[in-house]
Motif scaffolding. Sequence first.
Motif, PDB file in Angstrom:
ATOM      1  N   ASN A  37       0.765  -1.135  -0.123  1.00 50.79           N
ATOM      2  CA  ASN A  37       0.076   0.077   0.061  1.00 50.79           C
ATOM      3  C   ASN A  37       0.944   1.389   0.255  1.00 50.79           C
ATOM      4  OD1 ASN A  37      -2.400  -1.350  -0.230  1.00 50.79           O
ATOM      5  ND2 ASN A  37      -2.582  -1.202   2.276  1.00 50.79           N
ATOM      6  N   ARG A  38       2.063   1.062   0.423  1.00 47.38           N
ATOM      7  CA  ARG A  38       2.855   2.236   0.476  1.00 47.38           C
ATOM      8  C   ARG A  38       3.424   2.659  -0.805  1.00 47.38           C
ATOM      9  NH1 ARG A  38       5.271   0.590   5.218  1.00 47.38           N
ATOM     10  NH2 ARG A  38       6.623  -0.465   3.985  1.00 47.38           N
ATOM     11  N   GLN A  39       3.688   1.762  -1.494  1.00 52.81           N
ATOM     12  CA  GLN A  39       4.342   1.941  -2.967  1.00 52.81           C
ATOM     13  C   GLN A  39       3.465   2.024  -3.948  1.00 52.81           C
ATOM     14  OE1 GLN A  39       7.960  -0.188  -3.833  1.00 52.81           O
ATOM     15  NE2 GLN A  39       7.958  -0.965  -1.627  1.00 52.81           N
ATOM     16  N   PHE A  40       1.916   1.309  -3.596  1.00 57.09           N
ATOM     17  CA  PHE A  40       0.993   1.186  -4.726  1.00 57.09           C
ATOM     18  C   PHE A  40      -0.350   1.597  -4.222  1.00 57.09           C
ATOM     19  CE2 PHE A  40       4.257  -1.666  -5.772  1.00 57.09           C
ATOM     20  CZ  PHE A  40       4.604  -1.213  -7.201  1.00 57.09           C
ATOM     21  N   PRO A  41      -0.334   3.104  -3.522  1.00 62.32           N
ATOM     22  CA  PRO A  41      -1.713   3.533  -2.865  1.00 62.32           C
ATOM     23  C   PRO A  41      -2.790   3.566  -4.012  1.00 62.32           C
ATOM     24  CG  PRO A  41      -0.207   5.297  -3.303  1.00 62.32           C
ATOM     25  CD  PRO A  41       0.633   4.125  -3.918  1.00 62.32           C
ATOM     26  N   GLN A  42      -2.485   3.805  -5.372  1.00 64.96           N
ATOM     27  CA  GLN A  42      -3.663   3.623  -6.147  1.00 64.96           C
ATOM     28  C   GLN A  42      -4.199   2.329  -6.674  1.00 64.96           C
ATOM     29  OE1 GLN A  42      -4.736   6.982  -6.822  1.00 64.96           O
ATOM     30  NE2 GLN A  42      -3.274   7.630  -5.465  1.00 64.96           N
ATOM     31  N   ALA A  43      -3.675   1.292  -6.337  1.00 63.15           N
ATOM     32  CA  ALA A  43      -3.951  -0.001  -6.902  1.00 63.15           C
ATOM     33  C   ALA A  43      -5.354  -0.320  -6.225  1.00 63.15           C
ATOM     34  CB  ALA A  43      -2.943  -0.981  -6.186  1.00 63.15           C
ATOM     35  N   ARG A  44      -6.020  -1.090  -7.140  1.00 60.51           N
ATOM     36  CA  ARG A  44      -7.554  -1.721  -6.766  1.00 60.51           C
ATOM     37  C   ARG A  44      -7.822  -2.932  -7.292  1.00 60.51           C
ATOM     38  NH1 ARG A  44      -7.144   2.123  -3.939  1.00 60.51           N
ATOM     39  NH2 ARG A  44      -7.961   3.965  -4.217  1.00 60.51           N
ATOM     40  N   GLU A  45      -8.559  -3.834  -6.628  1.00 65.23           N
ATOM     41  CA  GLU A  45      -8.845  -4.987  -7.132  1.00 65.23           C
ATOM     42  C   GLU A  45      -7.491  -6.021  -7.070  1.00 65.23           C
ATOM     43  OE1 GLU A  45     -11.613  -5.423 -10.211  1.00 65.23           O
ATOM     44  OE2 GLU A  45     -12.394  -3.669  -9.794  1.00 65.23           O
ATOM     45  N   VAL A  46      -7.048  -5.711  -6.045  1.00 62.11           N
ATOM     46  CA  VAL A  46      -5.740  -6.763  -6.088  1.00 62.11           C
ATOM     47  C   VAL A  46      -5.868  -8.106  -5.550  1.00 62.11           C
ATOM     48  CG1 VAL A  46      -3.528  -6.727  -4.737  1.00 62.11           C
ATOM     49  CG2 VAL A  46      -4.652  -4.663  -5.060  1.00 62.11           C
ATOM     50  N   LYS A  47      -5.304  -9.011  -6.495  1.00 62.70           N
ATOM     51  CA  LYS A  47      -5.291 -10.357  -6.355  1.00 62.70           C
ATOM     52  C   LYS A  47      -3.901 -10.592  -5.830  1.00 62.70           C
ATOM     53  CE  LYS A  47      -8.882 -11.032  -9.644  1.00 62.70           C
ATOM     54  NZ  LYS A  47      -8.986 -10.387 -11.004  1.00 62.70           N
ATOM     55  N   TRP A  48      -4.224 -11.598  -4.613  1.00 65.59           N
ATOM     56  CA  TRP A  48      -2.843 -12.094  -4.026  1.00 65.59           C
ATOM     57  C   TRP A  48      -2.629 -13.744  -4.351  1.00 65.59           C
ATOM     58  CZ3 TRP A  48       0.336  -8.787  -1.741  1.00 65.59           C
ATOM     59  CH2 TRP A  48      -0.010  -7.614  -1.263  1.00 65.59           C
ATOM     60  N   GLU A  49      -1.445 -13.650  -4.290  1.00 61.32           N
ATOM     61  CA  GLU A  49      -0.845 -15.267  -4.400  1.00 61.32           C
ATOM     62  C   GLU A  49       0.379 -15.406  -3.297  1.00 61.32           C
ATOM     63  OE1 GLU A  49       0.018 -16.549  -8.222  1.00 61.32           O
ATOM     64  OE2 GLU A  49      -1.973 -16.442  -9.093  1.00 61.32           O
ATOM     65  N   LYS A  50       0.767 -16.607  -3.123  1.00 63.45           N
ATOM     66  CA  LYS A  50       2.007 -16.806  -2.338  1.00 63.45           C
ATOM     67  C   LYS A  50       2.574 -17.647  -3.215  1.00 63.45           C
ATOM     68  CE  LYS A  50       4.169 -18.013   1.965  1.00 63.45           C
ATOM     69  NZ  LYS A  50       4.101 -18.648   3.276  1.00 63.45           N
ATOM     70  N   GLU A  51       3.982 -17.318  -3.412  1.00 64.42           N
ATOM     71  CA  GLU A  51       5.044 -18.098  -4.247  1.00 64.42           C
ATOM     72  C   GLU A  51       6.189 -18.478  -3.354  1.00 64.42           C
ATOM     73  OE1 GLU A  51       5.985 -16.265  -7.737  1.00 64.42           O
ATOM     74  OE2 GLU A  51       3.805 -16.236  -8.615  1.00 64.42           O
ATOM     75  N   ASP A  52       6.302 -19.643  -2.993  1.00 64.42           N
ATOM     76  CA  ASP A  52       7.357 -20.005  -1.894  1.00 64.42           C
ATOM     77  C   ASP A  52       7.400 -19.318  -0.873  1.00 64.42           C
ATOM     78  OD1 ASP A  52       8.400 -21.835  -3.741  1.00 64.42           O
ATOM     79  OD2 ASP A  52       9.638 -20.453  -4.664  1.00 64.42           O
ATOM     80  N   GLU A  53       8.215 -18.239  -0.416  1.00 67.58           N
ATOM     81  CA  GLU A  53       8.200 -17.389   0.710  1.00 67.58           C
ATOM     82  C   GLU A  53       7.717 -16.085   0.523  1.00 67.58           C
ATOM     83  OE1 GLU A  53       8.308 -18.759   3.933  1.00 67.58           O
ATOM     84  OE2 GLU A  53       8.344 -20.616   2.567  1.00 67.58           O
ATOM     85  N   GLN A  54       7.476 -15.948  -0.799  1.00 69.18           N
ATOM     86  CA  GLN A  54       7.051 -14.401  -1.204  1.00 69.18           C
ATOM     87  C   GLN A  54       5.599 -14.371  -1.677  1.00 69.18           C
ATOM     88  OE1 GLN A  54      10.356 -14.231  -4.343  1.00 69.18           O
ATOM     89  NE2 GLN A  54      11.654 -13.228  -2.700  1.00 69.18           N
ATOM     90  N   TYR A  55       5.200 -12.944  -1.757  1.00 67.93           N
ATOM     91  CA  TYR A  55       3.942 -12.480  -2.028  1.00 67.93           C
ATOM     92  C   TYR A  55       3.546 -11.911  -3.320  1.00 67.93           C
ATOM     93  CZ  TYR A  55       3.220 -14.313   2.743  1.00 67.93           C
ATOM     94  OH  TYR A  55       3.096 -15.249   3.824  1.00 67.93           O
ATOM     95  N   GLU A  56       2.815 -12.170  -4.113  1.00 67.96           N
ATOM     96  CA  GLU A  56       2.525 -11.596  -5.406  1.00 67.96           C
ATOM     97  C   GLU A  56       1.278 -10.915  -5.358  1.00 67.96           C
ATOM     98  OE1 GLU A  56       2.481 -12.274 -10.249  1.00 67.96           O
ATOM     99  OE2 GLU A  56       2.820 -14.085  -8.899  1.00 67.96           O
ATOM    100  N   ALA A  57       1.224  -9.651  -5.757  1.00 64.88           N
ATOM    101  CA  ALA A  57       0.071  -8.774  -5.794  1.00 64.88           C
ATOM    102  C   ALA A  57      -0.113  -8.680  -7.346  1.00 64.88           C
ATOM    103  CB  ALA A  57       0.169  -7.522  -5.129  1.00 64.88           C
ATOM    104  N   GLY A  58      -1.056  -9.055  -7.829  1.00 65.62           N
ATOM    105  CA  GLY A  58      -1.469  -8.629  -9.272  1.00 65.62           C
ATOM    106  C   GLY A  58      -2.935  -7.668  -9.188  1.00 65.62           C
ATOM    107  N   PHE A  59      -2.359  -6.359 -10.153  1.00 67.39           N
ATOM    108  CA  PHE A  59      -3.335  -5.401 -10.017  1.00 67.39           C
ATOM    109  C   PHE A  59      -3.393  -4.669 -11.381  1.00 67.39           C
ATOM    110  CE2 PHE A  59       0.267  -4.054  -8.174  1.00 67.39           C
ATOM    111  CZ  PHE A  59       0.539  -2.913  -8.759  1.00 67.39           C
ATOM    112  N   GLU A  60      -4.255  -3.672 -11.503  1.00 61.69           N
ATOM    113  CA  GLU A  60      -4.197  -2.629 -12.840  1.00 61.69           C
ATOM    114  C   GLU A  60      -4.038  -1.183 -12.182  1.00 61.69           C
ATOM    115  OE1 GLU A  60      -7.250  -2.793 -15.679  1.00 61.69           O
ATOM    116  OE2 GLU A  60      -7.203  -4.927 -15.681  1.00 61.69           O
TER     117      GLU A  60
END
Length: 145
Positions: A37-60
């Motif tokens: 949220n700090r880096q992408f405050p304008q992001a909406r409809e975020v879809k989350w996934e966990k890949e190994d020990e990291q987290y992926e956020a997909g958005f427009e």
Amino acid sequence: MKRTIVLLGAALLLAGSASAQKLKAAQVPAAVVAGFNRQFPQAREVKWEKEDEQYEAGFEQGKQELSVLLDASGQLVETETGIKVEQLPAAVRATLARQYKGIKIKEAAKIVAAGTGAVTYEAEIAQSGKTVDVLFDAERREVKK
């Protein structure tokens, strides 16, 4: 026969657990969400996934399709921006055509590592009914995941 079915079932379970795991926003650690949220405050409809020990956020964001990878502390690891297939470097497209006969490039992306700024290109290709992601470094050489 019964043993073969049990072994096949176990193999499928293990294979499924190796891929990305979809998450609801409430399942993502607070530090990861705060960093995002700090880096992408304008992001909406975020879809989350966990890949190994990291987290992926997909958005427009605007008209761009983005995906970012964050570590467990919420630090940005990489940013992936969807690009048109025609925007892949010509050398990448030529290598794909030469090494993967009869393919169709379905999607393309430019990946930038947060710490170094290193650029990687990703091409999602369809070949013989399978979809595969192929990565290329800044020198347009194919790299393994």
